[in-house]
Each structure stands twice: as C-alpha cells, then as structure tokens.
Scaffold this active site. Structure first.
Site, PDB file in Angstrom:
ATOM      1  N   TYR A 106      39.548   3.700  23.597  1.00 24.82           N
ATOM      2  CA  TYR A 106      40.837   3.021  23.756  1.00 24.82           C
ATOM      3  C   TYR A 106      41.359   3.232  25.171  1.00 24.82           C
ATOM      4  O   TYR A 106      41.302   4.347  25.700  1.00 24.82           O
ATOM      5  CB  TYR A 106      41.840   3.588  22.741  1.00 24.82           C
ATOM      6  CG  TYR A 106      43.232   3.000  22.880  1.00 24.82           C
ATOM      7  CD1 TYR A 106      43.625   1.907  22.113  1.00 24.82           C
ATOM      8  CD2 TYR A 106      44.146   3.532  23.788  1.00 24.82           C
ATOM      9  CE1 TYR A 106      44.885   1.347  22.251  1.00 24.82           C
ATOM     10  CE2 TYR A 106      45.415   2.973  23.930  1.00 24.82           C
ATOM     11  CZ  TYR A 106      45.767   1.887  23.159  1.00 24.82           C
ATOM     12  OH  TYR A 106      47.020   1.329  23.307  1.00 24.82           O
ATOM     13  N   GLU A 187      46.191  -3.707  27.328  1.00 25.05           N
ATOM     14  CA  GLU A 187      45.481  -2.833  26.390  1.00 25.05           C
ATOM     15  C   GLU A 187      44.064  -3.332  26.168  1.00 25.05           C
ATOM     16  O   GLU A 187      43.851  -4.533  25.986  1.00 25.05           O
ATOM     17  CB  GLU A 187      46.237  -2.809  25.052  1.00 25.05           C
ATOM     18  CG  GLU A 187      45.632  -1.875  24.028  1.00 25.05           C
ATOM     19  CD  GLU A 187      46.271  -2.047  22.649  1.00 25.05           C
ATOM     20  OE1 GLU A 187      47.002  -1.125  22.226  1.00 25.05           O
ATOM     21  OE2 GLU A 187      46.049  -3.087  22.001  1.00 25.05           O
TER      22      GLU A 187
END
Ligand code: GDP
Ligand code: MN
Length: 374
Positions: A106, A187
């Site tokens: 992530y 993101e």
C-alpha cells in the site's frame, strides 16, 4: 474532485510510474476487440468513483477469452453496490493486462490539514484489507509528514534493495505529481510486486483540490458529472456553495459562518441539516429562487429553515426570490424564515403578503421552538 482510475493511471504514466497496459471500453459491441487488444489473462475493472470495487464484484481476473467476455459483459452496465459509495451504474470498464502478483503493498500521499503538510503512508500488506489492517495492526502502517528533505523510510518495509529502490522511486514520482497537480489524495492500492521483481501500480485513486482546477486544465477536463450528486452539480452551475448532508432540515443561509451556526441551531432543536447551502453575499433573487428549488427537490427534506443576515444581500431580495420560487413549485412542507438586517421589515412584509405559507420568526430561540415541533 475525484477522477476515475483510468484517468489517474494516465497521470501515473506521464510521471513515469508503471501501470499495466490497458484499454477503456464504454459499449458492449466493442468488448471483444478491446479484449483482443490486451489479450488474456486480463483484469476487467468497473470505472466508477468508488473504492472497494473488488469486494462488490466490480473487479474480475479472467484467464481465458471466454471468461473475459463473460466478466466484461457482466460488469459493463451493472449497478455496483459498494460499502463506500452506495449504488453506481458502471458506464465504462478498463480492460487491463493481468500481472503475476507476488505481493500487494500500500502507498499513498495525503494532504493532512492537522499536520499542515503532505504525509506519505506505506504498508507492506496492501490490497483490499487495508482498512482491516489499520484497525488490527496500526503499527504495521508507516506514516510520516514530508519534510524539506524527502527521504522516505521505505527500507522499514523489509524488502530487498532492488525492490526498495523501485518503491522509493515511485513514491518520489508520486510526490512530484501530487505537488504539481494540486492533489489532495494519491493512493496506490495495491502497488504490486510481481514474481518477476517489478513494482507496478495496479490501482490508482486520485483526488484533486477543487480550488486549483482553474490552473489544472487537463485534470479539469476529466470531470465526470454523471458521478456527482445531481443536486450538487446543479448548485455548482449557479455558483452556490451547496453540500448534501443526511439530515431532514433543508437550510439556506448567507455566509459560511452563519451556515455553521445555523446547523448548530438545527441540532439544538433535535434535528439535523439536510445540506449546507451558502448563497453568498450578493445573491440575486433569481439565484435565491434556484437555491430554493434545489432544497425542494431533495427528497429527504421535511422542512426548510431560511436564516439570513441581510448585509450586502438585502432581505427584500431574498423575500422576492423565495416567493417567486414558491409560486412555481408545490411546497407541501413548512418553511421557517428568520430575517435580520438590511430591509428586514420590507422582506417580512413581502413574505406575509404573498399569500403563501411562511413561518416568519423573530429570533433564533423562536426558530428552535418551531424546528423542534417539526
Ligand atoms: P478496489 O477494490 O476498488 O480497490 O480495486 P483494485 O483495483 O484495488 O482491485 C482489487 C483487487 O483485484 C486487487 O487487490 C488485486 O488483488 C486484484 N487485481 C487487480 N489487478 C490485478 C492483476 O493484474 N492481476 C491479478 N491477479 N489480480 C489483480
Ligand atoms: Mn484498490
């Protein structure tokens, strides 16, 4: 403003962040030729402004051409129901080359108001369960405010030198893009490490600062109004500051500070606001009529509270605007009006003589009493 994954990936490419080969498809007759361009295995991905598409059936990996055709036909046109954005009709799909995932990590950058800067967030366990990880093992998430010397602590993730170097490069490119493109969020989840040792962005989520759109023409053109709340879109057209909320009292106010105070008053009366609506200082009666129409077309609204402090906006203008709007619409809910300031007596007279049902109150405490009774 939010943009789609395929648009965000275009930006990624421009900044040298690797993404899989893909094509966008927005109609069923083109599905087969699009899939043939990419080949199998491929991934079919719903393009809607929502996260958690994977969990709602909006992302499918296809190993064969038959599977790809089946998934693409299923996903294009479906109504995707996700925990994050409710119901969304899928008008476009992205058909993307599948990669051999070894590990999903992530990475994100956020504009963090509380720290007055941009923070990066990294986690070695990315993918669809990132929210779960944040709850159960927050220590596994690395987060830091970006200072003058940007030395991301990628080595804390525990990967080999070759992989760490690629991750660090991607983070630096993402940061450059974040600053140059006035983003509030960027993101990558998952950022995949492939079996071949490459690091590649499989997903892309980008939000842009609305106030910077005037100087971000490329991104500005990526706006997809079919993804936005229709009432917010209409308000935007008339230059009204409107945000839909989930209460039942529609409110119309001039000035953001007064809007906040009005929402507190509504809460004090045991109710909650259906929206934030600031008509601004110099609103014309036409603009007020439009604002009123927007409140009336919100199905959640059970009563309307108009709280105006007449300064630049004169109370008689306001009164004319709302009586005009009420004449052309059937209003079957209570409308409470509190006017203070310039021409408040004339304004109240216009309302009272209109023959329409207004409840003109003289003070905020009286407003609270009336609201409580709704
Ligand atoms: P989201 O659920 O809306 O965040 O959609 P994502 O784009 O993150 O996709 C969800 C999941 O699909 C990812 O976590 C991956 O596990 C999987 N996925 C996406 N692209 C690929 C791919 O190229 N190959 C494989 N095998 N899986 C993929
Ligand atoms: Mn994702």
């Amino acid at each position: 403003m939010k943009i789609h994954e395929y648009q965000a990936k275009k930006l990624f490419k421009d900044y040298g962040i690797s993404v899989p080969e893909s094509v966008l498809c927005d109609n069923k007759p083109d599905i087969q030729s699009c899939i043939e361009k990419i080949g199998v295995p491929c991934v079919i991905k719903a393009q809607v402004h929502s996260g958690a598409r994977g969990k709602s059936g909006g992302v499918k990996v296809a190993k064969t051409l038959e599977e790809a055709l089946k998934y693409a036909n299923q996903i294009l046109g479906m109504t995707l129901v996700s925990s994050q954005a409710g119901e969304k009709v899928v008008n476009k799909i992205l058909i993307e080359q599948a990669v051999n995932i070894e590990k999903e990590i992530y990475m994100s950058l956020v504009f963090d108001r509380s720290k007055e800067g941009i923070s990066y967030i990294l986690a070695s366990q990315g993918g669809m369960e990132i929210e779960e990880l944040a709850k159960t093992n927050p220590e596994k998430i690395i987060s830091s405010l970006i200072g003058e010397e940007f030395n991301p602590e990628v080595n804390k993730l525990g990967f080999s030198y070759e992989i760490s170097e690629q991750i660090e490069n991607i983070l630096k490119k993402l940061y450059k893009m974040f600053v140059e493109r006035d983003l509030t969020l960027a993101e990558i989840n998952p950022l995949a490490i492939t079996k071949e040792g490459r690091v590649i962005a499989l997903d892309a989520k980008v939000n842009v600062d609305d106030n910077a759109l005037f100087r971000q023409s490329e991104i500005s053109e990526m706006r997809d109004i079919t993804e936005e709340n229709p009432l917010e879109t209409k308000a935007h057209e008339y230059n009204l500051n409107y945000i839909k909320l989930d209460g039942t009292i529609g409110c119309m106010v001039n000035g953001a500070g007064l809007a906040m105070a009005t929402m507190d008053i509504i809460k004090q009366a045991g109710k909650s606001a259906a929206n934030f609506l600031d008509v601004g200082g110099g609103a014309s009666s036409e603009k007020i009529a439009k604002a009123f129409e927007i409140l009336l077309s919100d199905k959640e609204v059970k009563g309307i509270f108009i709280n105006i402090f007449g300064g630049i906006l004169r109370c008689d203008f306001l009164a004319e605007g709302i009586t005009e709007a009420m004449k052309t619409q059937s209003v079957d809910m209570p409308v409470i009006v509190r006017l203070e300031g310039t021409n408040k007596v004339i304004g109240a007279e216009i309302l009272n003589k209109s023959g329409l049902k207004f409840k003109v109150v003289n003070s905020l405490s009286e407003a609270i009493e009336v609201l409580r009774g709704l």
